[in-house]
Scaffold this active site. Sequence first.
Site, PDB file in Angstrom:
ATOM      1  N   GLY A  81     -10.532   3.063  -1.129  1.00 35.69           N
ATOM      2  CA  GLY A  81     -11.808   2.429  -0.856  1.00 35.69           C
ATOM      3  C   GLY A  81     -11.703   1.823   0.601  1.00 35.69           C
ATOM      4  O   GLY A  81     -12.549   0.899   1.204  1.00 35.69           O
ATOM      5  N   LYS A 108       1.089  -1.102  -0.147  1.00 35.19           N
ATOM      6  CA  LYS A 108       0.028   0.146   0.026  1.00 35.19           C
ATOM      7  C   LYS A 108       0.795   1.153   0.057  1.00 35.19           C
ATOM      8  O   LYS A 108       0.557   2.330  -0.471  1.00 35.19           O
ATOM      9  CB  LYS A 108      -0.837   0.068   1.267  1.00 35.19           C
ATOM     10  N   CYS A 138     -21.706  -5.658 -28.197  1.00 28.99           N
ATOM     11  CA  CYS A 138     -22.646  -4.813 -27.315  1.00 28.99           C
ATOM     12  C   CYS A 138     -22.540  -3.386 -28.231  1.00 28.99           C
ATOM     13  O   CYS A 138     -22.030  -3.475 -29.164  1.00 28.99           O
ATOM     14  CB  CYS A 138     -21.386  -4.767 -26.214  1.00 28.99           C
TER      15      CYS A 138
END
Length: 485
Positions: free
Chosen positions: A289, A267, A457
């Site tokens: 988050g 991190k 799509c």
Amino acid sequence: MKFIVKLFPEITIKSKPVRKRFIQRLQSNLQVTLKRIDNDIKVRGLWDRVEVELPSADRALRARAVELMCCTPGIQHILEVDQYPLGTFEEVFQITREVYAGQVKGKTFVVRIKRGGRHEFKSTDLERYIGGGLLEHCETRGVDLHNPEVTVKLEIRDQQLFLISHQHKGLGGYPLGTQEDVISLISGGFDSVVASYMTMRRGSKTHFLFFNLGGRAHEIGVKQIALYLWHRYGSAARVKFISVPFDEVVGEILQNVHHTHMGVILKRMMMRAAEKVADRMKLPAFVTGESIAQVSSQTLINLQVIDSVTSKLIVRPLVTMDKQDIIDITKEIGAYDFAKNIPEYCGVISDRPTTNAKLERIEEEEANFDFDVLAQALENTQVISIDKIVEDINIHATIEALTRVGENQMIIDIRHSREQERKPLNMPKAEVLTIPFFDLETKFQELDQTKEYLLYCDKGVMSQMHAQNLQDKGFCNVKVYRPEV
């Protein structure tokens, strides 16, 4: 057809200059998004509302316009209105009766009027008159002032009457672009997706920073999530998608860092890289988050150690939220099916991790790390405007795109079920399977592999990405279907 867009209440308590700026930004954002579906849509910003006027009452245009406005930050609710000149009480009643007679029949109701401007009557006077008329002429179950089954809504602005036929809930928040830009560290999982959405909703243009730990398949998944969030909630402003290859950084950590401190140091490496990217883009903050104690690296002690590596502000919208509440938000915003299929790659280096990291010990472990590896990862960073992902995929596409369906070929419509229902793919001369993208990898293995499958799509982005992913996994019988325009 006309809409009155009501402002998020927090906007109305701002100072006059700030409120004016927010309204102008909301007007501009609506103009950008709505004119993509019809260039004749008119948007007008006023002191207490924004008015949107469609050129026709076409149902498909109305539905698309409502969908876009409901996903635009800064809006409390959208009122679908019919506009008339303000006449006598009896004329107003007759107009109201014509619109609401069927809705109040056999039901309790109440009349509510909002009024602006100078008039010789009070709102309650007109409410009583209309209510009495509906009670007498429309076979209702009576008036209920507290819990009515139907609320008859009208607005009066000076000499104009607006009859509200429908009210749609808005997204709330501040207009996109009224707050400083931020960069969100997005992994594709539930937490980073919701954190990104929350800063977009709060008015910050949110760029996406992706640390690639899982190769091409991981990047495909995260790109489609970022593209979805931007298309649905942030397309009034252009943002960047930044991809940093982090697999060698992870490898260096695995070789040279004690297993108990790997998660925290990973991190910290991400924060170092994020700071460099933010500096290049002149951004004051980045978004993550994390939620307190959800995983070992997110204890308050560990977060403090992680944060100490950067001078940037780290915004954590989810910091006190429960996991289930976060997951529920992904369902509300339509991102659940994307996020549930993204693996949590950070967890692969968690082996009896510390929950109480000491900065001195962390720095000792980092002394064994070759920072040239991190520098090389930053050197290999790829930056692309998110609206150019489509073009980038087409330019670098190695998957053949066909405009016609031949023998032994079938089309697979991989769009979300909501998109399939809104705009069905009608192919009377070809067989069409409907397998949403999030089920494709699993269900494709169960198909008849003697046939060739063409993925479809709307924009050709997800079909290219998923076709490439399937080919990378050894399925050579997959291409892309792109109908002729």
